[in-house]
Design a protein around this motif. Structure first.
Motif, PDB file in Angstrom:
ATOM      1  N   SER A  31      26.638  -5.805 -37.873  1.00 28.44           N
ATOM      2  CA  SER A  31      26.440  -5.780 -36.715  1.00 28.44           C
ATOM      3  C   SER A  31      25.483  -4.532 -36.383  1.00 28.44           C
ATOM      4  CB  SER A  31      27.465  -5.805 -35.919  1.00 28.44           C
ATOM      5  OG  SER A  31      28.377  -5.065 -36.132  1.00 28.44           O
ATOM      6  N   ARG A  32      25.813  -3.249 -36.967  1.00 30.04           N
ATOM      7  CA  ARG A  32      25.302  -2.121 -36.644  1.00 30.04           C
ATOM      8  C   ARG A  32      24.007  -2.159 -37.327  1.00 30.04           C
ATOM      9  NH1 ARG A  32      29.319   2.799 -37.994  1.00 30.04           N
ATOM     10  NH2 ARG A  32      28.689   3.574 -35.882  1.00 30.04           N
ATOM     11  N   GLY A  33      23.600  -2.599 -38.478  1.00 27.88           N
ATOM     12  CA  GLY A  33      22.271  -2.510 -39.063  1.00 27.88           C
ATOM     13  C   GLY A  33      21.621  -3.637 -38.096  1.00 27.88           C
ATOM     14  N   ARG A  34      21.943  -4.724 -37.575  1.00 30.22           N
ATOM     15  CA  ARG A  34      21.041  -5.583 -36.863  1.00 30.22           C
ATOM     16  C   ARG A  34      20.773  -4.897 -35.429  1.00 30.22           C
ATOM     17  NH1 ARG A  34      24.243 -10.884 -37.612  1.00 30.22           N
ATOM     18  NH2 ARG A  34      25.667  -9.386 -37.081  1.00 30.22           N
ATOM     19  N   VAL A  35      21.558  -3.914 -34.886  1.00 28.04           N
ATOM     20  CA  VAL A  35      21.292  -3.240 -33.700  1.00 28.04           C
ATOM     21  C   VAL A  35      20.376  -2.137 -34.003  1.00 28.04           C
ATOM     22  CG1 VAL A  35      22.194  -1.351 -31.898  1.00 28.04           C
ATOM     23  CG2 VAL A  35      23.416  -3.781 -32.610  1.00 28.04           C
ATOM     24  N   GLY A  36      20.546  -1.596 -34.929  1.00 29.37           N
ATOM     25  CA  GLY A  36      19.613  -0.567 -35.552  1.00 29.37           C
ATOM     26  C   GLY A  36      18.242  -0.869 -35.867  1.00 29.37           C
ATOM     27  N   ALA A  37      18.136  -2.049 -36.662  1.00 33.08           N
ATOM     28  CA  ALA A  37      16.835  -2.469 -36.792  1.00 33.08           C
ATOM     29  C   ALA A  37      15.986  -3.087 -35.439  1.00 33.08           C
ATOM     30  CB  ALA A  37      16.827  -3.895 -37.650  1.00 33.08           C
ATOM     31  N   ALA A  38      16.634  -3.621 -34.494  1.00 35.60           N
ATOM     32  CA  ALA A  38      16.295  -3.920 -33.331  1.00 35.60           C
ATOM     33  C   ALA A  38      15.891  -2.782 -32.481  1.00 35.60           C
ATOM     34  CB  ALA A  38      17.269  -4.558 -32.262  1.00 35.60           C
ATOM     35  N   LEU A  39      16.748  -1.679 -32.389  1.00 35.82           N
ATOM     36  CA  LEU A  39      16.161  -0.367 -31.746  1.00 35.82           C
ATOM     37  C   LEU A  39      14.829   0.157 -32.448  1.00 35.82           C
ATOM     38  CD1 LEU A  39      19.543   1.242 -30.955  1.00 35.82           C
ATOM     39  CD2 LEU A  39      18.060  -0.005 -29.379  1.00 35.82           C
ATOM     40  N   VAL A  45       7.334  -1.059 -31.558  1.00 37.87           N
ATOM     41  CA  VAL A  45       6.260  -1.790 -30.651  1.00 37.87           C
ATOM     42  C   VAL A  45       5.822  -0.844 -29.358  1.00 37.87           C
ATOM     43  CG1 VAL A  45       6.162  -3.850 -29.322  1.00 37.87           C
ATOM     44  CG2 VAL A  45       6.931  -3.896 -31.645  1.00 37.87           C
ATOM     45  N   SER A  46       6.924  -0.464 -28.527  1.00 36.52           N
ATOM     46  CA  SER A  46       6.552   0.288 -27.530  1.00 36.52           C
ATOM     47  C   SER A  46       5.846   1.607 -27.529  1.00 36.52           C
ATOM     48  CB  SER A  46       7.769   0.556 -26.720  1.00 36.52           C
ATOM     49  OG  SER A  46       8.726   1.465 -27.507  1.00 36.52           O
ATOM     50  N   GLY A  47       5.985   2.258 -28.688  1.00 36.16           N
ATOM     51  CA  GLY A  47       5.019   3.409 -28.868  1.00 36.16           C
ATOM     52  C   GLY A  47       3.423   3.345 -28.564  1.00 36.16           C
ATOM     53  N   PRO A  48       2.772   2.299 -29.433  1.00 41.18           N
ATOM     54  CA  PRO A  48       1.338   2.054 -29.293  1.00 41.18           C
ATOM     55  C   PRO A  48       1.212   1.238 -27.871  1.00 41.18           C
ATOM     56  CG  PRO A  48       1.977   1.054 -31.424  1.00 41.18           C
ATOM     57  CD  PRO A  48       3.253   1.541 -30.724  1.00 41.18           C
ATOM     58  N   ALA A  49       2.155   0.465 -27.423  1.00 43.01           N
ATOM     59  CA  ALA A  49       1.991  -0.061 -25.810  1.00 43.01           C
ATOM     60  C   ALA A  49       1.917   0.879 -24.847  1.00 43.01           C
ATOM     61  CB  ALA A  49       3.312  -1.103 -25.608  1.00 43.01           C
ATOM     62  N   THR A  50       2.731   2.087 -25.075  1.00 43.70           N
ATOM     63  CA  THR A  50       2.996   3.169 -24.146  1.00 43.70           C
ATOM     64  C   THR A  50       1.474   3.971 -24.227  1.00 43.70           C
ATOM     65  OG1 THR A  50       5.073   3.256 -24.208  1.00 43.70           O
ATOM     66  CG2 THR A  50       3.903   5.129 -23.368  1.00 43.70           C
ATOM     67  N   ARG A  51       1.090   4.170 -25.359  1.00 40.04           N
ATOM     68  CA  ARG A  51      -0.121   4.730 -25.541  1.00 40.04           C
ATOM     69  C   ARG A  51      -1.284   4.196 -25.037  1.00 40.04           C
ATOM     70  NH1 ARG A  51      -1.805   6.065 -31.578  1.00 40.04           N
ATOM     71  NH2 ARG A  51       0.516   6.289 -31.474  1.00 40.04           N
TER      72      ARG A  51
END
Length: 56
Positions: A31-39, A45-51
């Motif tokens: 469960s922690r691994g899935r949360v970490g992978a999702a984050l 994804v949000s890095g290039p979108a913000t740029r």
């Protein structure tokens, strides 16, 4: 170089990769691994979108 050591190098490398993949797979399926992978994927994804938004 010792001729008997030559075939052992690729075999030990494959064993290392297989063991590393097993450890990584077990850590990501919890469960922690899935949360970490999702984050991590959200940040990637949000890095290039913000740029893109800031450039105009």
């Amino acid at each position: 170089m010792n001729r008997s050591a030559v075939p052992l190098a690729p075999a030990s490398r494959q064993l290392f990769l297989a063991a590393g993949g097993t450890v990584l797979g077990r850590s990501l399926t919890g469960s922690r691994g899935r949360v970490g992978a999702a984050l991590l994927s959200a940040v990637v994804v949000s890095g290039p979108a913000t740029r893109l938004l800031l450039r105009g």
